[in-house]
Design an enzyme around this catalytic site. Structure first.
Site, PDB file in Angstrom:
ATOM      1  N   HIS A  32       0.822  -1.206   0.000  1.00 52.45           N
ATOM      2  CA  HIS A  32       0.000   0.000   0.000  1.00 52.45           C
ATOM      3  C   HIS A  32       0.864   1.267   0.000  1.00 52.45           C
ATOM      4  CE1 HIS A  32      -4.113  -1.528   0.286  1.00 52.45           C
ATOM      5  NE2 HIS A  32      -3.632  -2.491   1.024  1.00 52.45           N
ATOM      6  N   THR A  33       1.974   1.210  -0.686  1.00 53.98           N
ATOM      7  CA  THR A  33       2.822   2.395  -0.846  1.00 53.98           C
ATOM      8  C   THR A  33       2.924   2.827  -2.302  1.00 53.98           C
ATOM      9  OG1 THR A  33       4.842   1.080  -1.108  1.00 53.98           O
ATOM     10  CG2 THR A  33       4.235   1.725   1.134  1.00 53.98           C
ATOM     11  N   ASP A  34       2.538   1.949  -3.241  1.00 57.83           N
ATOM     12  CA  ASP A  34       2.815   2.251  -4.648  1.00 57.83           C
ATOM     13  C   ASP A  34       1.934   3.351  -5.202  1.00 57.83           C
ATOM     14  OD1 ASP A  34       0.615   0.504  -4.582  1.00 57.83           O
ATOM     15  OD2 ASP A  34       1.110  -0.419  -6.507  1.00 57.83           O
ATOM     16  N   GLY A 112      -4.569 -11.397  -3.819  1.00 58.58           N
ATOM     17  CA  GLY A 112      -3.285 -11.000  -3.271  1.00 58.58           C
ATOM     18  C   GLY A 112      -2.077 -11.353  -4.097  1.00 58.58           C
ATOM     19  N   SER A 116      -5.152 -10.450 -11.679  1.00 61.65           N
ATOM     20  CA  SER A 116      -5.663  -9.508 -12.670  1.00 61.65           C
ATOM     21  C   SER A 116      -4.534  -8.896 -13.485  1.00 61.65           C
ATOM     22  CB  SER A 116      -6.489  -8.411 -11.999  1.00 61.65           C
ATOM     23  OG  SER A 116      -5.720  -7.679 -11.073  1.00 61.65           O
ATOM     24  N   ASP A 160       1.808  -4.007  -9.300  1.00 64.82           N
ATOM     25  CA  ASP A 160       1.402  -5.319  -9.781  1.00 64.82           C
ATOM     26  C   ASP A 160       1.752  -5.521 -11.246  1.00 64.82           C
ATOM     27  OD1 ASP A 160       0.391  -5.612  -7.264  1.00 64.82           O
ATOM     28  OD2 ASP A 160      -1.714  -5.581  -7.859  1.00 64.82           O
TER      29      ASP A 160
END
Length: 372
Positions: A32-34, A112, A116, A160
């Site tokens: 949760h930093t990107d 996770g 996708s 991702d």
């Protein structure tokens, strides 16, 4: 995957014109930093999504998912529903006007591990091959992110797609998500990766993912910075109200953990993973009880250096760093305690990607790019 599974030719009556594959990914550290310009350390996993396609000469896309056993028919130029937007979005953003027959197979678990992104990158690689598109691997990642934003409705960061497009299973990809500068680094000395699927399903667009992104954007706005990447340390967050302080504290402390981990041996890397999970659980609040339970079982195993949730959270997968040579046994020990809904992902319980084998692709075919 059973040998009787229908191939592209079985479904559409002719061979494909192009096919490609892309791997899922596990994020070892930097969650949760990107979407705040931060630092991440993903690695590819052995499981892949395979996409085969051909022009059909009509005005409707025919999209077949081997996993769902389902075919979707979507008029060319429209988005569609279900898994269709991941494919039709790639067509729209690359300027492809033809109606296509598309066959999809994947052994990347959902939740996770970027199933996708693997579908997006595999689709884009196949389109690049079919139409000889002048797109680099980074271009594919950026297009894949746009598909998430514009067609799927998830305001994802870039990690991702970059990992699926550029990472491999033998290294960590140290990625600066602001500049896209990157470096492949060896996995932590003395350790090997374990990935387990908790069996708890999640849906990013319907979860708190977009809410968390809005919260940290508001925190950055109140602090007068463009992104929390620019906050030097957690002491600078003191002026924020409690909820925003906790959200921002996770991002700022997680960036610091990644930078500490770059050349860390396995014991220190594991400590940083444990701290990351605690932050994701208490400050970012994106874990669920069964995921916390699975992480705790891993952390208690004598051959595990550290463990944490991986991915956006709200269910899904967990990752651990185990003493080298013990990963398979660790996975079996922990899943025996956790229960039958858990699944071993890495090391895979089979020697190579089942999707790749079923399509006739080798593990590396489809991964060659046009530079970075």
């Amino acid at each position: 995957m059973p040998a009787s599974s229908p191939s592209f030719a079985d479904v559409f009556g002719r061979p494909p014109e192009a096919q490609a594959q892309a791997p899922g990914r596990v994020n070892l550290l930097g969650e949760h930093t990107d979407y705040q310009g931060g630092f991440v350390l993903p690695s590819a996993i052995p499981q892949h999504t395979v996409v085969a396609l051909a022009r059909n000469g009509g005005d409707t896309h025919h999209l077949y998912s081997l996993n769902y056993g389902e075919r979707l028919d979507v008029p060319a130029g429209e988005t569609g529903t279900g898994f269709a937007p991941y494919v039709t979005g790639c067509c729209a953003l690359t300027g492809v006007k033809d109606a296509l027959d598309v066959w999809i197979s994947s052994d990347v678990p959902s939740g996770g591990l970027s199933s996708s992104a693997a579908l997006e990158i595999a689709t884009l690689r196949a389109l690049r091959t079919l139409y000889d598109l002048p797109l680099t691997d980074v271009d594919l990642a950026l297009i894949g992110q746009r598909v998430e934003h514009e067609f799927v409705g998830v305001r994802s960061g870039i990690m991702d797609q970059m990992a699926s497009s550029l990472a491999d299973t033998r290294h960590m990809l140290f990625l600066d998500t602001r500049t896209l500068e990157r470096q492949k680094l060896p996995l932590p000395a003395g350790g090997e990766v374990v990935v387990l699927d908790s069996g708890v399903p999640r849906r990013l667009a319907g979860s708190g993912y977009n809410t968390r992104r809005s919260e940290v954007e508001e925190a950055a706005r109140r602090l007068g910075v463009s992104e929390l990447r620019d906050v030097p340390d957690v002491a600078a967050l003191a002026s924020l109200p409690d909820l925003l302080l906790r959200r921002a504290r996770h991002v700022v402390s997680e960036n610091a953990r990644v930078l500490l981990a770059l050349h860390a041996p396995a014991p220190l890397f594991g400590e940083l993973m444990n701290a990351s999970h605690a932050s994701l659980r208490s400050d970012y609040e994106v874990t669920v009880p069964r995921v916390d339970e699975l992480v705790a079982l891993l952390q208690a195993h004598p051959d595990v250096y550290g463990a944490r949730m991986t991915g956006a959270g709200f269910g899904g997968a967990v990752v651990a760093l185990a003493r080298i040579g013990t990963a398979g046994q660790v996975a079996r020990d922990v899943l025996a305690q956790y229960g039958p809904e858990g699944q071993q992902v890495v090391p895979p319980p089979y020697p190579e990607s089942e999707s790749a084998k079923s399509s006739g692709l080798t593990r590396t075919s489809g991964a060659e790019g046009r530079g970075n």
